[in-house]
Design a protein around this motif. Structure first.
Motif, PDB file in Angstrom:
ATOM      1  N   PRO A  64       0.817  -1.218   0.000  1.00 60.29           N
ATOM      2  CA  PRO A  64       0.000   0.000   0.000  1.00 60.29           C
ATOM      3  C   PRO A  64       0.848   1.263   0.000  1.00 60.29           C
ATOM      4  CG  PRO A  64      -0.872  -1.590   1.571  1.00 60.29           C
ATOM      5  CD  PRO A  64       0.441  -2.130   1.091  1.00 60.29           C
ATOM      6  N   ALA A  65       1.962   1.231   0.723  1.00 59.94           N
ATOM      7  CA  ALA A  65       2.892   2.360   0.767  1.00 59.94           C
ATOM      8  C   ALA A  65       4.302   1.786   0.777  1.00 59.94           C
ATOM      9  CB  ALA A  65       2.650   3.215   2.008  1.00 59.94           C
ATOM     10  N   GLU A  66       5.147   2.238  -0.151  1.00 62.43           N
ATOM     11  CA  GLU A  66       6.520   1.751  -0.177  1.00 62.43           C
ATOM     12  C   GLU A  66       7.434   2.773  -0.839  1.00 62.43           C
ATOM     13  OE1 GLU A  66       7.607  -1.575  -2.934  1.00 62.43           O
ATOM     14  OE2 GLU A  66       5.486  -1.503  -3.485  1.00 62.43           O
ATOM     15  N   ILE A  67       8.715   2.665  -0.517  1.00 60.75           N
ATOM     16  CA  ILE A  67       9.756   3.450  -1.168  1.00 60.75           C
ATOM     17  C   ILE A  67      10.638   2.477  -1.938  1.00 60.75           C
ATOM     18  CG2 ILE A  67      11.762   4.938  -0.852  1.00 60.75           C
ATOM     19  CD1 ILE A  67      10.410   6.044   1.665  1.00 60.75           C
ATOM     20  N   GLN A  68      10.668   2.633  -3.244  1.00 60.95           N
ATOM     21  CA  GLN A  68      11.516   1.796  -4.086  1.00 60.95           C
ATOM     22  C   GLN A  68      12.917   2.384  -4.110  1.00 60.95           C
ATOM     23  OE1 GLN A  68      10.802   2.034  -8.275  1.00 60.95           O
ATOM     24  NE2 GLN A  68      11.913   0.155  -8.756  1.00 60.95           N
ATOM     25  N   PRO A  69      13.936   1.611  -3.708  1.00 55.87           N
ATOM     26  CA  PRO A  69      15.300   2.147  -3.754  1.00 55.87           C
ATOM     27  C   PRO A  69      15.843   2.123  -5.178  1.00 55.87           C
ATOM     28  CG  PRO A  69      15.336  -0.095  -2.922  1.00 55.87           C
ATOM     29  CD  PRO A  69      13.886   0.264  -3.116  1.00 55.87           C
ATOM     30  N   LEU A  70      16.575   3.176  -5.543  1.00 54.39           N
ATOM     31  CA  LEU A  70      17.235   3.250  -6.848  1.00 54.39           C
ATOM     32  C   LEU A  70      18.736   3.031  -6.720  1.00 54.39           C
ATOM     33  CD1 LEU A  70      15.644   3.804  -9.533  1.00 54.39           C
ATOM     34  CD2 LEU A  70      14.401   4.497  -7.470  1.00 54.39           C
ATOM     35  N   ASN A  71      19.220   2.891  -5.493  1.00 50.34           N
ATOM     36  CA  ASN A  71      20.587   2.466  -5.199  1.00 50.34           C
ATOM     37  C   ASN A  71      20.496   1.262  -4.283  1.00 50.34           C
ATOM     38  OD1 ASN A  71      20.503   5.724  -4.952  1.00 50.34           O
ATOM     39  ND2 ASN A  71      22.303   5.091  -6.120  1.00 50.34           N
ATOM     40  N   ARG A  72      21.473   0.370  -4.392  1.00 48.80           N
ATOM     41  CA  ARG A  72      21.460  -0.772  -3.481  1.00 48.80           C
ATOM     42  C   ARG A  72      21.466  -0.265  -2.045  1.00 48.80           C
ATOM     43  NH1 ARG A  72      25.650  -5.423  -5.604  1.00 48.80           N
ATOM     44  NH2 ARG A  72      25.048  -5.391  -7.809  1.00 48.80           N
ATOM     45  N   PRO A  73      20.452  -0.598  -1.270  1.00 46.04           N
ATOM     46  CA  PRO A  73      20.307   0.027   0.047  1.00 46.04           C
ATOM     47  C   PRO A  73      21.216  -0.535   1.121  1.00 46.04           C
ATOM     48  CG  PRO A  73      18.452  -1.408  -0.421  1.00 46.04           C
ATOM     49  CD  PRO A  73      19.282  -1.387  -1.649  1.00 46.04           C
ATOM     50  N   TYR A  74      21.969  -1.567   0.827  1.00 45.73           N
ATOM     51  CA  TYR A  74      22.844  -2.157   1.847  1.00 45.73           C
ATOM     52  C   TYR A  74      24.316  -1.829   1.614  1.00 45.73           C
ATOM     53  CZ  TYR A  74      22.414  -5.619  -1.914  1.00 45.73           C
ATOM     54  OH  TYR A  74      22.327  -6.221  -3.141  1.00 45.73           O
ATOM     55  N   ASN A  75      24.659  -1.075   0.568  1.00 41.56           N
ATOM     56  CA  ASN A  75      26.069  -0.684   0.395  1.00 41.56           C
ATOM     57  C   ASN A  75      26.190   0.701  -0.224  1.00 41.56           C
ATOM     58  OD1 ASN A  75      25.378  -1.291  -2.251  1.00 41.56           O
ATOM     59  ND2 ASN A  75      27.292  -2.337  -2.704  1.00 41.56           N
ATOM     60  N   VAL A  76      25.457   1.649   0.364  1.00 40.52           N
ATOM     61  CA  VAL A  76      25.571   3.047  -0.044  1.00 40.52           C
ATOM     62  C   VAL A  76      26.856   3.620   0.554  1.00 40.52           C
ATOM     63  CG1 VAL A  76      24.465   5.311   0.027  1.00 40.52           C
ATOM     64  CG2 VAL A  76      23.066   3.237  -0.103  1.00 40.52           C
ATOM     65  N   LEU A  77      27.596   4.394  -0.233  1.00 37.26           N
ATOM     66  CA  LEU A  77      28.847   4.962   0.239  1.00 37.26           C
ATOM     67  C   LEU A  77      28.635   6.358   0.800  1.00 37.26           C
ATOM     68  CD1 LEU A  77      31.352   3.925  -2.583  1.00 37.26           C
ATOM     69  CD2 LEU A  77      31.074   2.895  -0.320  1.00 37.26           C
ATOM     70  N   VAL A  78      29.324   6.650   1.899  1.00 35.76           N
ATOM     71  CA  VAL A  78      29.315   7.991   2.465  1.00 35.76           C
ATOM     72  C   VAL A  78      29.877   8.969   1.434  1.00 35.76           C
ATOM     73  CG1 VAL A  78      30.303   9.482   4.249  1.00 35.76           C
ATOM     74  CG2 VAL A  78      29.512   7.169   4.825  1.00 35.76           C
TER      75      VAL A  78
END
Length: 263
Positions: free
Chosen positions: A148-162
């Protein structure tokens, strides 16, 4: 601006100067990248993690499951009640486990019961997701689940770089939501799963209150990642359900990502 945001802002201006962070449902694991297979502990907490603030009581969720290689596995029977000790108070939480065996992505989804927020006189239901991975094999992280409500990630959400950015797309029943208000919160105090309690915050809450982004005409938003750790994004009131038990319902989409330094 949602009615929830309007009511909350008015309340803050009148009587809540300490409220600098937001409600966030956590599907917390100690790591996003899993090195050793097995039963990975997870803690479900409804909290204010940016300022180590109030813990809200969490009822048994309606749904708790994982998606791996496109297959759904129900995890509701792994949940057990557990009191979580925050800096200000204790609250009802849950501990569970996630069976991680094979390589690939593991998307954890929690659909909670609506929570009545007395200060705002509304119900809040945060449909929360977190993404784990084993062995670097991408399988499920970018899929649209039709929640019903979601945010689709456009970057891999487990290895985002600072120092890089994270882009997400806000969806309601799979359709993009324009002009959605997204609250952004850093998990300044990571829970200690072993003792079911908070730890000392590593940063202070930012001046000016909760970080906010607004989705564009196609539902997209982008945020620059300034420091390592867990970051949460909550798109407020984007779900199709707007009422519960005779009161307003804010059906929110929550996603957690994990950022690391490039070594």
């Amino acid at each position: 601006m949602t009615l929830r945001t309007t009511i909350f802002a008015a309340g803050v201006a009148a009587a809540l100067p300490m409220a600098a962070s937001a409600h966030f449902l956590l599907n917390f694991t100690e790591q996003a990248v899993i090195e050793t297979p097995g039963e990975i502990p997870v803690k479900l907490i409804f909290w204010h993690p940016m300022d180590n603030g109030q813990v809200m009581d969490l009822a048994m969720p309606r749904e708790f499951y994982m998606i791996h290689n496109g297959e759904r596995t129900d995890l509701l029977d792994t949940l057990e009640p557990a009191v979580f000790q925050g800096a200000e108070n204790t609250g009802e939480a849950f501990r569970g486990s996630v069976p991680i065996r094979r390589s690939g992505d593991y998307v954890l989804v929690t659909v909670p019961e609506p929570y009545y927020e007395e200060s705002e006189d509304i119900y809040i239901q945060q449909i929360a997701r977190v993404f784990l991975n084993r062995n670097g094999l991408p399988t499920d992280w970018d899929g649209i689940m039709g929640l019903p409500a979601e945010i689709q990630p456009l970057n891999r959400p487990y290895n985002v770089l600072v120092g890089s950015t994270f882009t997400g797309r806000v969806l309601s029943n799979g359709e993009p939501v324009a002009g959605a208000e997204i609250e952004i919160e850093y998990m300044a105090s990571e829970p200690d799963i072993a003792v079911s309690a908070t730890t000392e915050p590593t940063v202070a809450a930012p001046a000016g209150g909760t970080l906010i982004a607004i989705s564009d005409a196609n539902g997209y938003f982008t945020f620059g990642i300034p420091t390592a750790g867990w970051w949460g994004f909550a798109a407020l009131g984007v779900g199709p359900e707007t009422g519960f038990d005779g009161r307003e319902l804010s059906q929110d989409a929550v996603i957690w990502i994990h950022a690391t330094e490039l070594e």
